[in-house]
Design a protein around this motif. Structure first.
Motif, PDB file in Angstrom:
ATOM      1  N   GLY A  58       1.378   5.531   0.841  1.00  0.00           N
ATOM      2  CA  GLY A  58       0.906   6.561   1.450  1.00  0.00           C
ATOM      3  C   GLY A  58       1.875   7.066   2.300  1.00  0.00           C
ATOM      4  N   THR A  63      -0.968   3.822   6.631  1.00  0.00           N
ATOM      5  CA  THR A  63      -0.516   3.321   5.594  1.00  0.00           C
ATOM      6  C   THR A  63       0.027   1.880   5.780  1.00  0.00           C
ATOM      7  OG1 THR A  63       0.193   5.180   4.531  1.00  0.00           O
ATOM      8  CG2 THR A  63       1.240   3.491   3.453  1.00  0.00           C
ATOM      9  N   HIS A  75       0.828  -1.210  -0.067  1.00  0.00           N
ATOM     10  CA  HIS A  75      -0.054  -0.001   0.000  1.00  0.00           C
ATOM     11  C   HIS A  75       0.854   1.387   0.120  1.00  0.00           C
ATOM     12  CE1 HIS A  75      -3.588   2.331   0.625  1.00  0.00           C
ATOM     13  NE2 HIS A  75      -3.050   2.948   1.784  1.00  0.00           N
TER      14      HIS A  75
END
Length: 83
Positions: A41, A61, A39
């Motif tokens: 972020g 995140t 992921h």
């Protein structure tokens, strides 16, 4: 196409690591599998001190990637839409 090839190479590499571990640890580890959650972020990073200092990442995140990994299927890589 480049991303798919990269994931394919990663999965092949994962299987090679599992095979090496099986040879090192013994045949009873043949059911050993790997899972990944990716992921993208913002994160916060820091060094935690104690008996052994270690670098660690914190934030939503990391939590999302961790949940993706823990609920994923064996020998699979889960990638979020944000990535």
């Amino acid at each position: 196409m480049i991303i798919r090839l990269s994931f394919f190479r990663t999965v092949v590499g994962m299987r090679a690591v599992v095979k090496k571990l099986e040879l090192t640890l013994g045949p009873e580890t043949s059911d050993l599998c790997m899972r990944f959650g990716l992921h993208s972020g913002p994160v916060t990073a820091g060094v935690l001190r104690g008996d052994r200092a270690r670098f660690q990442l914190f934030g939503d995140t990391m939590n999302t990637a961790s949940r993706m990994e823990s609920t994923g299927k064996a020998n699979r890589i889960q990638v979020s839409q944000d990535t």
